[in-house]
Each structure stands twice: as C-alpha cells, then as structure tokens.
Scaffold this active site. Structure first.
Site, PDB file in Angstrom:
ATOM      1  N   GLY A   1      67.482  -3.233 -48.871  1.00 36.14           N
ATOM      2  CA  GLY A   1      66.071  -2.965 -48.637  1.00 36.14           C
ATOM      3  C   GLY A   1      65.870  -2.067 -47.439  1.00 36.14           C
TER       4      GLY A   1
ATOM      5  N   PRO B   1      64.619  -0.718 -43.739  1.00 37.04           N
ATOM      6  CG  PRO B   1      65.390   0.872 -42.227  1.00 37.04           C
ATOM      7  CD  PRO B   1      64.821   0.737 -43.603  1.00 37.04           C
ATOM      8  N   GLY B   2      63.623  -3.430 -41.662  1.00 38.58           N
ATOM      9  CA  GLY B   2      62.489  -4.255 -41.280  1.00 38.58           C
ATOM     10  C   GLY B   2      61.949  -5.164 -42.355  1.00 38.58           C
TER      11      GLY B   2
ATOM     12  CD  GLU C   1      41.162  14.994 -37.163  1.00 40.11           C
ATOM     13  OE1 GLU C   1      41.334  14.364 -38.226  1.00 40.11           O
ATOM     14  OE2 GLU C   1      42.091  15.575 -36.572  1.00 40.11           O
TER      15      GLU C   1
END
Length: 620
Positions: free
Chosen positions: A204, A206-207, A427
């Site tokens: 899986g 990382p983490g 933005e």
C-alpha cells in the site's frame, strides 16, 4: 562500563603503579644509605659528641651534642651494643649519662609492608593489563557480532496495539484474522489438512498503516513479534546480511509460534540482476538466504513472515511466489467511511467540541491516508492550544486540513496592491471556471493569503470519492487550472509567473492522457513508451521509446492541442462571465478569504456539481 571509562581506569592504575614504584625505590635507597658510617659513629661517641642513639630495625637515628641529627646503619647479625664494643667503644662511655640508647622493638607490620611494597606495583600493572585486554576482547566481540540479527522482539503478554486501534482497512483486517486464529488454534486447521499462509505481504501507499496492522496482528495473537527493517540486514562487510537472516530465523524458531515482521522489504528484496552498473552482490546474497529460510527443507516451523512495502513491482518474483509470500494484503487509501473511522481512533483521549462533525471532515479530506489524518488531528490540537482553548473545535479541524494540503499561512508576507489585485483575479479565474464546468469539483474555499509556497489558493473538494476518472473530468481539470492564467490575460493583458505550477500540471495531465491513458482520438487507445526503472537514487531516470519519430511528433502535437484547447476554453468562459469574475475578485480584495457559501452567493453554479478528485489550484 563503556570504553571511555575503561580507558580512564587503565590510565589511573598505570599512574598509581608508577608512583608506588618510585616511592618504594626512594625509600629503599634512603634506608640503605646512611649519612655516617659505623666507624664514624664510634669516633663521635669516643669524642663525646653523641647524646642519643635510637635503633629502629638496623637503622640508627643519632642526635649530636649540637642538636643536629644524622643516621647510620648496623649489621643485623648482632646487637648494637655488641657492635659498638667490638669497634672500641668502652663500657663506661656507653653507661655514662651523656648517651641515651633506645632500642625500638621490630614492628609486626614491617614484613607485610615490605611484601606489599614489592607486590602492589605488580598487582596494579596486572589490573591495568586486564582492563586493556578486556577492552580489546569487547571490541573483538563487537566485530564478531556483526552477523547477529538486530531484530527487536516484543512479547505478546501485554499488547499495545490491537485490531481496535486500526480503522479504515476492514477487508485487510479480515484477511489477517485467519493468521491470528491459526496462531491461537493451529490444530483447527491442521486436522483439516489446511496450510496457513507462510508469508503475508502488506502492500500500500506510505501512511496507510502497514506497520500498525502488523503490530495489531501480533497483539491479537499474543505471540512473540520480531521486528526488523530491510535496511538492517546489509552492511559494508560481505556476508553480514545472510548471517543476520540466519540468526533471525534461528531466534524465531526458538520462540515459535511467532511473527517475523520485515519493514520496507524492498531494501533487500529487489529483483536480482537489476541495478545500475551491475548487481549488488551482497544484497543478492541476503535475498538468497531469505528465500531459503522462508521455504527451505525445514517446513514444520510455525513462523509467519509478514513484510511491508509500497513498491511491490520491484520485488523479486521468487519472493512473491506461493510458499513464500502466499498472500498480498492491499491497504489502499481509505474511503469516506474509512476516514471517519480513522478520525474516531485518533481523537480518543482528546477534548473535542460537541459540534465537531467528523463526517464532514472525512468528506473534506479525499485522498488522505491514516498518517495524514493523524497529522490533521494533531495540527488541530496544536492550533487549539495556540489559541488557549480547552477543547478542539470545528474551525481548528478545517484550518488544519488547509495546512496539511497547502502549508501554513504566511500572513507576514507583504505584497504590493498591484500584486494583490493580480492574485485576486488569478484565484477568481480558477473559481469561476470551476463553477461553470459540470465535471469540475465544487469550490470549497478561495484565499489570497499566502500559504506554503502558493501566493493564493483555490481549494476544490469533491462531493464523494471516485476511483475512475473520465476524459471529461480530466479536461475539466485542465480548463480549471488554466483559469488563473486566462484571467490575468483578460484583465491585465499580461502574463505573470504565478501560473507556472498550473501550466506544469496541465502539461503533465495532457501527456498522461495521450501516452498512458489512450485518450487521444488521433493516436488511439495505445500506450507509448515503456517506463524502465533503474535503481539509482530511487528514481526513474529513463524511458524506453518504442515509437518512431513521427509518432513522437504526433504526441507533441496532441499534447499541445489539449493544452491550447483548455486555455482557450478558460478564456471563453471568463469572457462570458466577466462580471462575475470582477465581483469575486473585488470581494476577495475586501475579505481575503471566501467560503463556498460566500462564493456561491455571488456566483451561483449554473448546474449541479458532480463528484471528482480533490484539487488545489493556486498562484505560485
């Protein structure tokens, strides 16, 4: 005692030995050499210059008439009086009141002190040499211990992690419950002829909780748990890795049934014969020894090997075959329900406000893994503590989401009014374009406050998680990314460097669509270019081109067409909704940050938004 303290002890003993030998030598010389000879003492007595004589162990301490003192020595085979009479001193001279003769009895400790004076220096030197040899032997033992395993063993008597501490990976836990049941009740499987998997490979990103799940298996089974990292096997000495593998499995066999967990197994389990400039012979020896230990002639041991990696594609095929790693348990990124369950685990023991909605936080964190969610809860707690609050509120959780995604706010960064206006329109361009495209994700928040490396940011979050991504969704993402640059051109008739990251991401998406996903009508559903993984700094440094120069030219043309079309689409949308663009930008200049409700109050979405993947678009 460490080596430094041993060195200090050795130096101290040598110093004491030298001082003791010097003192004993001086005393010996002093006792063996008199100032006066015995004949001179007789002459002084005859002349009447001696008032007192003290004999102490063949040493004479003589006091003269003028008060001065001197010494002399006599033979040990006769008394003082006999030797004086033999040398011519009369009895009357010795019996007169002018000379006092005192004879001290011999000290009972004299012989002992003499022996100690001779033996003590040798004892001290012997002790010094003992420490030196012991230190050398300790260094030799340290050198010989290179081949010993450095795995840490945890007993299963008092488990610190169980399945209750792991959330968001229900399917993976179900797979591993069989391993726990076998370790607890092996006869249940043996009497049916079933063979439990010898090895379980946790795969899986990382983490996602691979190491945590392995600890939970050990805690549930209540058996010894050996933990070691793949990088701890190989060192600079040849054969050390293979020796450590043998020692690890020897320890595990003595503690069976048990679990051996190898974290980051790709450090030693890479494909043999692969690598830049030839293979790594020491690493391959370690891998070969591990293959033999996992499925050699000894097949009756109740040892379960668990390993974790986020790179299963580079592991050696012999390591993944049945009989070694029989199962691969995939730990994927959790969905919205999994994220909510993980948040419930991490908020245990923390004061949480009643109004905190974990379901809302879970929906706002698509793509987060367990480590990200743990960091999110910790950042929320830090924010609450910084504000001198006693409980963690919903506002802290929402701000921590933005901090994890984009970085901390940089309110101290001063920009001119002109740059602030450019950032606001940039933005606003992202937000307006996203709000008009049905396939784009809804706008969650807009800000012109610097955060991390971005001068401003527009945060878009999907309504629900998605696994598949369609072509229209990717095109909408490209158009949304180009909204900031398009707004700059429309309003200011100029470009800035703020859209560099947007352009980079758009170009990468377009090239992936053409070469990897087969989404180009011109080139068709084909993959162009084979990625060739080279073990060098852990990065992919080459790509094998399996297409001609004509195809390469067409790929470039298709990528350029996709990017240009996205840019032109963004420009046309912003031209059509120019009034809304101006309204959003001017509102940003006033409040600096806008929520989804405030934004949609100014510019309602033309159509209901669809779900997608999380996006963060901002000005660099």
């Amino acid at each position: 005692m460490n080596s430094r303290n041993q060195s200090y002890v050795v130096y101290l003993l040598l110093f004491v030995a030298i001082i003791a030998m010097l003192i004993f030598q001086f005393n010996s010389q002093g006792s063996g050499q008199g100032v006066l000879s015995i004949n001179e003492v007789v002459s002084e007595i005859t002349r009447g210059n001696v008032t007192r004589i003290v004999e102490d162990d063949n040493t004479l301490k003589i006091t003269l008439k003028d008060g001065s003192q001197t010494t002399s020595t006599i033979e040990s085979n006769s008394t003082l009086v006999e030797q004086l009479l033999n040398l011519g001193v009369t009895t009357e001279q010795l019996a007169s009141d002018k000379i006092k003769i005192e004879i001290k009895p011999p000290s009972p400790w004299m012989g002992v002190l003499t022996i100690i004076g001779y033996v003590l220096p040798f004892l001290i030197l012997g002790g010094a040499f003992y420490f030196i040899f012991r230190q050398a032997q300790g260094s030799n033992n340290a050198a010989m211990s290179f081949g010993k395993s450095r795995a840490r063993m945890f007993t299963g008597d008092q488990p610190t992690v169980t399945f209750a501490d792991v959330a968001g990976v229900d399917e993976s836990k179900e797979e591993l419950k069989e391993v726990v049941e076998f370790l607890r009740e092996p006869q249940k499987f043996i009497q049916l002829g079933a063979r439990i998997p010898k090895g379980v490979l946790l795969v899986g990103p990382p983490g996602t909780g691979k190491t945590l799940l392995a600890k939970a298996v050990s805690g549930e089974a209540g058996v010894p748990f050996f933990s070691i990292s793949g990088s701890e096997f190989v060192e600079m000495f040849v054969g050390v890795g293979a020796s450590r593998v043998r020692d690890l499995f020897d320890q595990a066999k003595r503690q069976s049934p048990c679990i051996v967990f190898v974290d980051e197994i790709d450090a030693v389990g890479r494909q043999r014969g692969a690598g830049l400039g030839g293979s790594h012979d020491e690493r391959e020896q370690t891998l070969n020894q591990m293959l033999v230990e996992m499925d050699g002639f000894d097949t009756d041991t109740n040892i379960i090997i668990m390993a974790a990696t986020n790179r299963p594609d580079i592991l050696d095929p012999a390591l993944l075959r049945p009989g070694r790693f029989d199962r691969q348990v995939v730990l994927d990124r959790p969905d919205v329900r999994g994220r909510e369950a993980i948040l419930k685990v991490h908020i245990k023991g923390k004061p949480i406000a009643p109004e905190v909605d974990l379901a809302l936080i879970a929906r706002g964190t698509p793509g987060f893994v367990g480590a990200d969610l743990e960091n999110l809860v910790n950042e929320a707690a830090i924010l609450a503590a910084r504000r001198n609050k006693k409980i963690i509120g919903q506002q802290e959780f929402e701000e921590s989401i933005e901090k994890v995604i984009a970085g901390p706010e940089r309110k101290s960064r001063l920009i001119s009014e002109e740059e602030k206006l450019i950032v606001a329109y940039h933005e606003a361009g992202h937000a307006v374009v996203m709000n008009t495209l049905p396939e784009a994700d809804p706008v969650h928040k807009i800000s012109i406050i610097s955060r991390g490396m971005a001068g401003g940011y527009t945060l878009a979050l999907p309504e629900e998680d998605r696994i598949l991504t369609g072509r229209k969704k990717l095109v909408a993402e490209m158009v949304s990314l180009m909204g900031g640059r398009a707004a700059e051109q429309i309003v200011f008739d100029d470009y800035t460097s703020g859209a560099s990251n947007d352009i980079e991401r758009v170009t990468k998406i377009a090239r992936t669509m053409v070469t990897r996903l087969g989404m180009s009508p011109e080139l068709g559903p084909m993959v162009y270019g084979q990625k060739e993984e080279l073990v060098f700094l852990g990065r992919e440094i080459s790509e094998q081109r399996d297409y001609s120069e004509d195809i390469a030219k067409k790929i470039d043309e298709e990528v350029r067409k996709l990017v240009n079309d996205a840019y032109e689409t963004a420009k046309s949308i912003l031209t059509q909704y120019r009034e809304n663009l101006d309204a959003v930008a001017h509102r940003l200049l006033e409040v600096e940050t806008m929520s989804r409700q405030e934004f949609e109050a100014i510019f309602p979405p033309p159509e209901p938004k669809k779900s997608g993947t999380p996006q963060l678009m901002g000005l660099n």
